[in-house]
Write an enzyme that holds these catalytic residues in place. Structure first.
Site, mmCIF file in Angstrom:
data_model
loop_
_atom_site.group_PDB
_atom_site.id
_atom_site.type_symbol
_atom_site.label_atom_id
_atom_site.label_comp_id
_atom_site.label_asym_id
_atom_site.label_seq_id
_atom_site.Cartn_x
_atom_site.Cartn_y
_atom_site.Cartn_z
ATOM 1 N N LYS A 72 -0.490 -7.447 -7.626
ATOM 2 C CA LYS A 72 -0.720 -6.762 -8.901
ATOM 3 C C LYS A 72 -1.042 -7.783 -9.985
ATOM 4 O O LYS A 72 -0.416 -8.858 -10.030
ATOM 5 C CB LYS A 72 0.538 -5.957 -9.259
ATOM 6 C CG LYS A 72 0.415 -5.085 -10.503
ATOM 7 C CD LYS A 72 1.725 -4.299 -10.734
ATOM 8 C CE LYS A 72 1.650 -3.388 -11.939
ATOM 9 N NZ LYS A 72 2.910 -2.642 -12.172
ATOM 10 N N SER A 147 2.350 2.448 -12.688
ATOM 11 C CA SER A 147 1.269 1.585 -13.126
ATOM 12 C C SER A 147 0.652 0.719 -12.026
ATOM 13 O O SER A 147 -0.444 0.190 -12.217
ATOM 14 C CB SER A 147 1.799 0.656 -14.222
ATOM 15 O OG SER A 147 2.783 -0.214 -13.707
ATOM 16 N N SER A 171 6.961 2.519 -11.280
ATOM 17 C CA SER A 171 5.589 2.054 -11.039
ATOM 18 C C SER A 171 5.273 1.580 -9.629
ATOM 19 O O SER A 171 4.111 1.322 -9.328
ATOM 20 C CB SER A 171 5.239 0.930 -12.007
ATOM 21 O OG SER A 171 4.879 1.491 -13.240
HETATM 22 N N1 GLN Z 1 5.315 5.116 -16.048
HETATM 23 C C1 GLN Z 1 6.382 4.399 -16.667
HETATM 24 C C2 GLN Z 1 5.888 3.822 -17.966
HETATM 25 O O1 GLN Z 1 4.844 4.151 -18.355
HETATM 26 C C3 GLN Z 1 6.880 3.323 -15.757
HETATM 27 C C4 GLN Z 1 6.014 2.147 -15.720
HETATM 28 C C5 GLN Z 1 6.527 1.051 -14.842
HETATM 29 O O2 GLN Z 1 7.389 1.262 -13.991
HETATM 30 N N2 GLN Z 1 5.994 -0.138 -15.053
HETATM 31 O O3 GLN Z 1 6.520 3.042 -18.602
#
Ligand code: GLN
Length: 479
Positions: A72, A147, A171
């Protein structure tokens, strides 16, 4: 011979016996990417020549010898770009390796490509990437989750054997569910965050995407462990997770939290997860109902704590040290202001503004302090639940993959995508999502298995027992 659909243990057997060469693996993967990535857009950057050179010198006797792993775009790999899918880091090249990368290198892995993500890991659909959205390998009109959507789409779309991602509120697990992968979020402190660009430091953990449970267990075995360079990493021996597999679930107690089967959950998801619970029952696990009464506060608490921490962490992107700097500033304040205005996308700005607000004098007690207290209550709910059971079974996501653009105008709808995953981060415990079925429209469904702190061995054992008895992880996407 098609190597790209092999599991890592299958690939390792071919590599260690000389039946395949590491360079061939890189070549086949690069060819697959050239064929499908123009549609999926899982990768932001791939230096195939560099990967070939690494493959040529790979020691195939090591546990990951010659196995390409995608990363990532938020984890530093020396000499590779690391943009966090943000314009503010356009052109930034990582000056050092994150600890997880050092560990992968030591295990013989070939570092392979940078995967797309929501900008600074803020989002649930990968639509917040400054470089364009990633698509879901099961349906190109739909999002892969986020994400870490690029990592999930790459593994689910057979463009990578495995990938690293990060999980702050879901995420890894949510995109894994939406792309039919296994995705693991380790206990907070299990994996070093050194070299990870921080979003919310008290929640962030690095973890893996794979196609099977055994591969996730193997990767965690390799990347976990104490690191003096991350003072939140914990000094505890790393168990051989791969050896806890295959013991079945007979005699285990598995908890089903009643607050996780709520209004708004897609009935097809509920049906698959209930069928998974029945499967465990038939394998001899005892199923108990448990209650996590503070679940309803998790999303609100998360969006106070995560935004507060991100507002502090992202203060460093001001045009002085990293990445982009606004041109021809009038003075230094103009330089800071315009660098950030031009460099950050809308969601990142929204979070910084929210976070600055909840930390501001006069509101700190009402929001931030109170959220910290409720966070403790959420953690306590889990502690009590784990007095009654060994692991919890829940859906990973309330819906299957939604269409691109469907939620971009409605941040609250987007935030609800993580309603079942966020509490695990707030409590600092571990969770894994595994494939547990498909909707009638052939979209993947994920089952989340939650373990207590340092409960990864049992978590993997429970996940593996289901995987071995069901066909879901073997299905291939149409792409
Ligand atoms: N979807 C969540 C957010 O927008 C979690 C994101 C994540 O785990 N990095 O913060």
């Amino acid at each position: 011979m098609d190597l790209t659909s092999l599991t890592i243990p299958e690939l390792r057997r071919k590599l260690s016996t000389g039946a395949a060469r590491p360079r061939e693996v890189v070549d086949q993967l690069a060819a697959r990417i050239a064929a499908v990535d123009p549609k999926l857009k899982a990768y932001l950057h791939l230096d195939a020549e560099k990967a070939r050179a690494a493959a040529d010198s790979a020691d195939t006797t090591l546990p990951l010898g010659g196995v390409p792993i995608a990363i990532k775009d938020v984890i530093n790999v020396q000499g590779d770009p690391c943009t966090c899918a943000s314009k503010i880091l356009q052109g930034y090249v990582a000056p050092y390796d994150a600890t997880v990368i050092t560990k992968l290198r030591e295990a013989g892995a070939v570092l392979f490509g940078r995967t797309n993500m929501d900008e600074f890991a803020m989002g649930s659909s990968t639509e917040n990437s400054s470089w364009g959205a990633t698509r879901n390998p099961w349906d190109l009109d739909r999002i892969p989750g986020g994400s870490s959507g690029g990592s999930a789409a790459a593994v689910g779309g057979h463009e990578a054997f495995a990938a690293l991602g990060t999980d702050t509120g879901g995420s890894i697990r949510q995109p894994a569910a939406l792309c039919s992968c296994v995705g693991v979020k380790p206990t907070y402190g299990r994996v070093s965050r050194y070299g990870l660009v921080a979003f919310a430091s008290s929640l962030d953990q690095i973890g893996a995407f794979t196609r099977t449970v055994e591969e996730s267990a193997l990767l965690l075995e390799i990347i976990a462990g104490h690191d003096p360079r991350d003072n939140t990493s914990i000094d505890r021996p790393v168990p051989k997770y791969t050896q806890s597999l295959g013991q079945g679930v007979k005699g285990l107690k598995l908890g089903v939290p009643k607050e996780y089967f709520i209004e708004g959950i897609d009935p097809e998801i509920e049906k698959s997860v209930r069928a998974a619970i029945d499967e465990y029952r038939s394998q001899g696990a005892e199923i108990v109902e448990v209650s996590l009464p503070h679940t309803k506060y998790a999303v609100a608490v998360y969006y106070i704590i995560a935004t507060a921490e991100c507002s502090a962490n992202l203060a460093r992107f001001d045009g002085v040290r990293y990445g982009k700097r606004a041109q021809h500033p009038k003075d230094i304040l103009d330089m800071y202001g315009r660098t950030r205005a031009e460099g950050f996308g809308a969601e990142v700005k929204r979070r910084i503004i929210l976070g600055t607000y909840v930390l501001s004098s006069g509101y700190y007690d009402a929001y931030y302090n109170r959220a910290q207290k409720v966070r403790q209550m959420i953690a306590e709910d889990f502690r009590l639940a784990f007095e009654q059971c060994d692991a919890l079974l829940t859906p990973t996501s309330p819906t299957a993959a939604f269409r691109l653009g469907e939620r971009t105008q409605d941040p609250l709808q987007m935030y609800l995508a993580d309603i079942f995953t966020i509490a695990v981060n707030l409590a600092g415990i571990c969770g894994v999502s595994i494939p547990c079925g498909f909707t009638s429209g052939k979209l993947p469904i994920g089952l989340q298995i939650i373990g207590p702190k340092w409960g990864e061995e049992t978590m993997f054992r429970v996940a593996h027992a289901f995987e071995q008895a069901t066909p879901w992880h073997k299905e291939k996407p149409p792409i």
